[in-house]
Design an enzyme around this catalytic site. Structure first.
Site, short mmCIF file in Angstrom:
data_model
loop_
_atom_site.label_atom_id
_atom_site.label_comp_id
_atom_site.label_asym_id
_atom_site.label_seq_id
_atom_site.Cartn_x
_atom_site.Cartn_y
_atom_site.Cartn_z
N LEU A 9 0.83 -1.20 0.00
CA LEU A 9 0.00 0.00 0.00
C LEU A 9 0.87 1.25 0.00
O LEU A 9 0.55 2.25 -0.66
CB LEU A 9 -0.93 0.00 1.22
CG LEU A 9 -1.82 1.25 1.35
CD1 LEU A 9 -2.76 1.37 0.16
CD2 LEU A 9 -2.60 1.21 2.66
N TYR A 10 1.98 1.21 0.74
CA TYR A 10 2.90 2.34 0.74
C TYR A 10 3.35 2.66 -0.68
O TYR A 10 3.32 3.82 -1.12
CB TYR A 10 4.12 2.02 1.61
CG TYR A 10 5.26 3.00 1.45
CD1 TYR A 10 5.15 4.31 1.92
CD2 TYR A 10 6.45 2.63 0.82
CE1 TYR A 10 6.19 5.22 1.78
CE2 TYR A 10 7.49 3.54 0.67
CZ TYR A 10 7.36 4.82 1.15
OH TYR A 10 8.39 5.72 0.98
N ALA A 11 3.76 1.64 -1.43
CA ALA A 11 4.19 1.83 -2.81
C ALA A 11 3.04 2.39 -3.66
O ALA A 11 3.26 3.27 -4.51
CB ALA A 11 4.69 0.51 -3.40
#
Length: 439
Positions: A250-252
């Site tokens: 999700l960060y990416a």
């Protein structure tokens, strides 16, 4: 937001006062009759009385209260000092007319602190912005703030989503550049608090871009993307031309979303925007959630450290990039950024849009990282090798930096052994002090 439900589904009957009587008829439950004493003149008198009350000038006492409220400004859960505007103006002043005036968001973060100090040392004006959240130890962020204070960098404590605060800041300071480093970092934490990534990396970025769009003149923007956007890409080394539509976390995904959002604001509003894809930045004053940092902590404590490997014992490797090299790349990107072309939110022409990798071009296996730390700390690590969990981490990162080298003059010069030695010296000095209790 959930729609508010009406408290009453119907109006309660109004019962008149005085001697008047009423009778329910067949068509309505109740019929209202005005008392004979209440005339048109009575209503007019009441209206004039209310008009006089609301339009009369406030007393000196109430005016004083309003002035005292204006002197105490709140930004979300943060309290701003009464003279924060003056401090921001002074901190933003460059030493020379050719110097920049830079807003650094995430200034109490790892990269933000180093960038802000480097800008100040070369003569630029700098204002920091940070919310001091508790993703990792706040004490470390406060210590970085003390370091910035010694370098005369003023930090505003506030949320990047506070549009009113940002709007006011851009009104009082005409920033030439914005270095946007504020973000919710970390791949694994997204498994526990996904909304924080949307709040900071998507909503916060849009709020900042809106402030930049509405500023006159508009600043040039350099912001931190991430090597994580390459996701499941198997082509190495990673080039800015490679596909980035397969995020592994999700960060990416939020960082990739940021790149697309940046492109939209560049295209529509003429904002000059440069994105920097950082590759595993490390060094003094680093982030405690990074492997090199908590490995050092656990080795010194005699605790077991986990070393992950891929399927069929595949090696996990990272393109570790020393903080000083990244800072040089950030400043070079600011220097190379062309001016925005918008005015008051309206685009006047095409603006610059660039993306660069900032890495070291030398991936190192995590096992070798541990070996180097063992030698520097003169302590044998208790290692446990485990399969890599499905938490969004990727097996390797490897930067192709030819574009940054060509256009920014970017040339990393710190090898991993040298960089880790500097980190260990800082770590032992910082946590070895009796004043520090983060052990």
């Amino acid at each position: 937001m959930a729609q508010l439900k009406p408290i009453l589904s119907h109006f309660d009957p109004i019962i008149p006062y005085g001697p008047a009587k009423f009778k329910p008829d067949k068509t309505t439950a109740y019929r209202f009759r005005f008392p004979p004493r209440i005339t048109l003149w009575s209503f007019l008198f009441l209206f004039l009385l209310l008009l006089f009350f609301f339009c009369s000038p406030p007393s000196s006492t109430s005016a004083g209260k309003r002035r005292s409220l204006q002197n105490t400004v709140f930004s979300g859960r943060h309290r701003l000092s009464p003279n924060w505007e003056t401090k921001a103006r002074n901190s933003a002043l460059p030493r020379s007319k050719s110097g920049f005036s830079v807003l650094v968001t995430g200034a109490a973060g790892f990269v933000g602190t180093h960038v802000a100090i480097a800008l100040k040392q070369r003569g630029d004006g700098v204002v920091g912005f940070d919310n001091f959240n508790n993703y990792y130890e706040i004490g470390l962020k406060k210590a970085r703030k003390s370091l910035l204070d010694r370098h005369c960098v003023f930090i505003i404590e506030g949320d990047i989503n506070d549009a009113a605060l940002l709007g006011r800041l851009f009104d009082i300071v005409h920033f030439t550049h914005v270095m946007h480093l504020a973000a919710q970092a970390g791949v694994r934490y997204a498994m526990h608090n996904p909304s924080s990534y949307i709040h900071s990396n998507v909503n916060g970025f849009v709020t900042l871009l809106e402030a930049c769009k509405n500023a006159n003149p508009q600043p040039s923007i350099v912001w931190a993307s991430s090597s994580s956007v390459y996701g499941l890409n198997s082509k190495v080394p990673f080039s800015e031309k490679d596909r980035t539509d397969q995020p592994a976390s999700l960060y990416a995904a939020t960082k990739k979303a940021g790149e697309e959002i940046a492109h939209a604001y560049n295209h529509i509003h003429g904002l000059s925007i440069t994105g920097l894809r950082f590759f595993t930045v490390y060094g003094p004053w680093g982030r405690p959630d990074m492997a090199y940092y908590f490995f050092t902590k656990d080795i010194l404590r005699g605790k077991e450290i986990k070393i992950f490997e891929g399927a069929n014992h595949a090696t996990v490797a990272r393109d570790f990039t020393y903080i000083d090299d990244v800072v040089k790349g950030c400043l070079a990107a600011l220097d190379a950024a062309k001016k925005s072309t918008g005015s008051g939110g309206k685009k006047r022409g095409d603006a610059q849009f660039k993306i660069y990798n900032l890495g070291n071009t030398s991936p190192v296996p995590v096992a070798k990282l541990v070996s180097i730390l063992e030698k520097l700390l003169k302590t044998k690590a208790k290692k446990k090798v485990l399969p890599m969990p499905t938490n969004g981490d990727v097996l390797f990162t490897h930067a192709n930096i030819s574009l940054a080298a060509k256009e920014l003059g970017y040339k990393p010069s710190t090898d991993l052994v040298t960089g880790l030695q500097k980190f260990v010296e800082w770590y032992l000095g910082y946590y070895g002090s009796k004043k520090k209790s983060a052990w």
